[in-house]
Scaffold this motif. Structure first.
Motif, PDB file in Angstrom:
ATOM      1  N   GLU A  98      18.655  35.412 -12.622  1.00 28.50           N
ATOM      2  CA  GLU A  98      18.654  34.282 -11.682  1.00 28.50           C
ATOM      3  C   GLU A  98      17.242  33.730 -11.608  1.00 28.50           C
ATOM      4  N   ARG A 115      17.896  25.676  -8.247  1.00 27.86           N
ATOM      5  CA  ARG A 115      18.345  26.818  -9.035  1.00 27.86           C
ATOM      6  C   ARG A 115      18.382  26.408 -10.502  1.00 27.86           C
ATOM      7  N   HIS A 117      19.891  26.746 -13.982  1.00 27.80           N
ATOM      8  CA  HIS A 117      21.152  27.196 -14.574  1.00 27.80           C
ATOM      9  C   HIS A 117      21.441  26.355 -15.812  1.00 27.80           C
TER      10      HIS A 117
END
Length: 156
Positions: A98, A115, A117
């Motif tokens: 992560e 985030r 991703h």
């Protein structure tokens, strides 16, 4: 002048001991001694650290992989509004895979986060600029102080 008498004999107890305690009849076992005069070594203080070392942090906690100072601009109402000098950091945890991009004023004052991703776009532009969308779908533009800082940040 003082005479030939042995004055030390006055302080000897009838039992023959020369200890002060023998004068008061407190001379007990000579090997024990007085407990209040016995030396006891101090105990070592325990390490009570409020912050755990890197190896003992919780497994889900992200670590700072790279941080840099940037000039930040937020795209609002069709124009880039200067937000001032902020810190930009890439946080990550390799075990959980992560990762996150964080803009912050100070350690306790995050401005925004995104985030990282598969669908995350981080666009590199000319003159040390980069753009991205945060988790609230706000567009941000970052200007790095040098080409090296921009390059290192983008690689991370």
């Amino acid at each position: 002048m003082f005479g030939g008498e042995d004055e030390d004999g006055d302080f000897l107890s009838p039992s023959g001991g020369a200890k002060l305690a023998s004068l008061f009849g407190l001379d007990q076992v000579t090997s024990q001694g007085n407990e209040s005069f016995q030396y006891t070594a101090p105990k070592q203080p325990r390490k009570t650290s409020s912050q755990a070392p890197e190896s003992q942090k919780q497994p889900g906690a992200p670590a700072v992989l790279l941080a840099s100072a940037v000039q930040a601009f937020k795209y609002t109402n069709g124009q880039h509004m200067k937000q001032g000098k902020l810190g930009a950091a890439v946080l990550g945890n390799h075990t959980t895979k992560e990762y996150k991009l964080l803009l912050y004023l100070s350690q306790q004052k995050p401005v925004t986060a995104a985030r990282i991703h598969v669908g995350f776009f981080f666009t590199v532009q000319l003159n040390n600029y980069c753009t991205f969308y945060d988790d609230q779908r706000q567009n941000w533009s970052l200007m790095f102080e040098s080409e090296k800082n921009a390059s290192d940040f983008c690689k991370e």
